[in-house]
Motif scaffolding. Sequence first.
Motif, PDB file in Angstrom:
ATOM      1  N   LEU A 102       0.833  -1.202   0.000  1.00 26.75           N
ATOM      2  CA  LEU A 102       0.000   0.000   0.000  1.00 26.75           C
ATOM      3  C   LEU A 102       0.870   1.255   0.000  1.00 26.75           C
ATOM      4  N   PHE A 103       1.878   1.294   0.872  1.00 24.12           N
ATOM      5  CA  PHE A 103       2.752   2.467   0.929  1.00 24.12           C
ATOM      6  C   PHE A 103       3.635   2.586  -0.309  1.00 24.12           C
ATOM      7  N   ALA A 104       4.019   1.473  -0.899  1.00 22.03           N
ATOM      8  CA  ALA A 104       4.791   1.530  -2.146  1.00 22.03           C
ATOM      9  C   ALA A 104       3.950   2.154  -3.254  1.00 22.03           C
ATOM     10  N   GLY A 105       2.690   1.778  -3.334  1.00 18.86           N
ATOM     11  CA  GLY A 105       1.803   2.375  -4.325  1.00 18.86           C
ATOM     12  C   GLY A 105       1.569   3.846  -4.061  1.00 18.86           C
ATOM     13  N   PHE A 106       1.417   4.188  -2.793  1.00 16.73           N
ATOM     14  CA  PHE A 106       1.221   5.590  -2.424  1.00 16.73           C
ATOM     15  C   PHE A 106       2.454   6.418  -2.781  1.00 16.73           C
ATOM     16  N   ALA A 107       3.630   5.895  -2.498  1.00 15.95           N
ATOM     17  CA  ALA A 107       4.871   6.600  -2.832  1.00 15.95           C
ATOM     18  C   ALA A 107       5.014   6.763  -4.340  1.00 15.95           C
ATOM     19  N   ASN A 108       4.647   5.737  -5.093  1.00 18.24           N
ATOM     20  CA  ASN A 108       4.713   5.820  -6.553  1.00 18.24           C
ATOM     21  C   ASN A 108       3.773   6.907  -7.069  1.00 18.24           C
ATOM     22  N   MET A 109       2.593   7.005  -6.465  1.00 17.43           N
ATOM     23  CA  MET A 109       1.624   8.012  -6.888  1.00 17.43           C
ATOM     24  C   MET A 109       2.116   9.422  -6.547  1.00 17.43           C
ATOM     25  N   ILE A 110       2.672   9.595  -5.358  1.00 19.62           N
ATOM     26  CA  ILE A 110       3.140  10.911  -4.908  1.00 19.62           C
ATOM     27  C   ILE A 110       4.252  11.447  -5.816  1.00 19.62           C
ATOM     28  N   ARG A 111       5.175  10.562  -6.201  1.00 24.44           N
ATOM     29  CA  ARG A 111       6.296  11.037  -7.024  1.00 24.44           C
ATOM     30  C   ARG A 111       5.969  11.051  -8.511  1.00 24.44           C
TER      31      ARG A 111
ATOM     32  N   GLN B 182      -0.917   0.286 -11.152  1.00 23.69           N
ATOM     33  CA  GLN B 182      -1.923  -0.754 -11.373  1.00 23.69           C
ATOM     34  C   GLN B 182      -1.431  -2.108 -10.864  1.00 23.69           C
ATOM     35  N   LYS B 183      -0.162  -2.402 -11.133  1.00 26.41           N
ATOM     36  CA  LYS B 183       0.407  -3.669 -10.674  1.00 26.41           C
ATOM     37  C   LYS B 183       0.411  -3.743  -9.151  1.00 26.41           C
ATOM     38  N   LEU B 184       0.787  -2.643  -8.497  1.00 27.84           N
ATOM     39  CA  LEU B 184       0.801  -2.605  -7.034  1.00 27.84           C
ATOM     40  C   LEU B 184      -0.607  -2.725  -6.469  1.00 27.84           C
ATOM     41  N   MET B 185      -1.591  -2.124  -7.144  1.00 31.85           N
ATOM     42  CA  MET B 185      -2.965  -2.240  -6.661  1.00 31.85           C
ATOM     43  C   MET B 185      -3.444  -3.679  -6.764  1.00 31.85           C
ATOM     44  N   ARG B 186      -3.096  -4.360  -7.850  1.00 26.12           N
ATOM     45  CA  ARG B 186      -3.477  -5.772  -7.986  1.00 26.12           C
ATOM     46  C   ARG B 186      -2.829  -6.618  -6.901  1.00 26.12           C
ATOM     47  N   TRP B 187      -1.555  -6.356  -6.625  1.00 21.95           N
ATOM     48  CA  TRP B 187      -0.858  -7.083  -5.562  1.00 21.95           C
ATOM     49  C   TRP B 187      -1.516  -6.825  -4.208  1.00 21.95           C
ATOM     50  N   ARG B 188      -1.886  -5.551  -3.973  1.00 22.03           N
ATOM     51  CA  ARG B 188      -2.509  -5.206  -2.695  1.00 22.03           C
ATOM     52  C   ARG B 188      -3.829  -5.932  -2.513  1.00 22.03           C
ATOM     53  N   VAL B 189      -4.627  -5.951  -3.543  1.00 18.43           N
ATOM     54  CA  VAL B 189      -5.921  -6.636  -3.450  1.00 18.43           C
ATOM     55  C   VAL B 189      -5.711  -8.130  -3.191  1.00 18.43           C
ATOM     56  N   GLY B 190      -4.767  -8.745  -3.891  1.00 21.42           N
ATOM     57  CA  GLY B 190      -4.470 -10.163  -3.677  1.00 21.42           C
ATOM     58  C   GLY B 190      -3.957 -10.432  -2.279  1.00 21.42           C
TER      59      GLY B 190
END
Length: 62
Positions: free
Chosen positions: A20-29, A37-45
């Motif tokens: 979740l934080f990796a996706g958030f950091a990717n979005m912020i930068r 999208q890949k991180l969101m799929r991983w998070r849901v799984g």
Amino acid sequence: MPAAANALVALSIGAVVVVLFAGFANMIRGGSPNLSQKLMRWRVGLQFVAILVIIAVLWLRG
């Protein structure tokens, strides 16, 4: 068993938080949308797995 079960629950929830934080950091930068999208799929799984782990631990504890 309880200590191992607690560790397994903590590990599964920790994995969700890390992704979740990796996706958030990717979005912020302003990173790659494909990576987001890949991180969101991983998070849901991982959330699915974490829920299964929590249910299994609760069921085993009776």
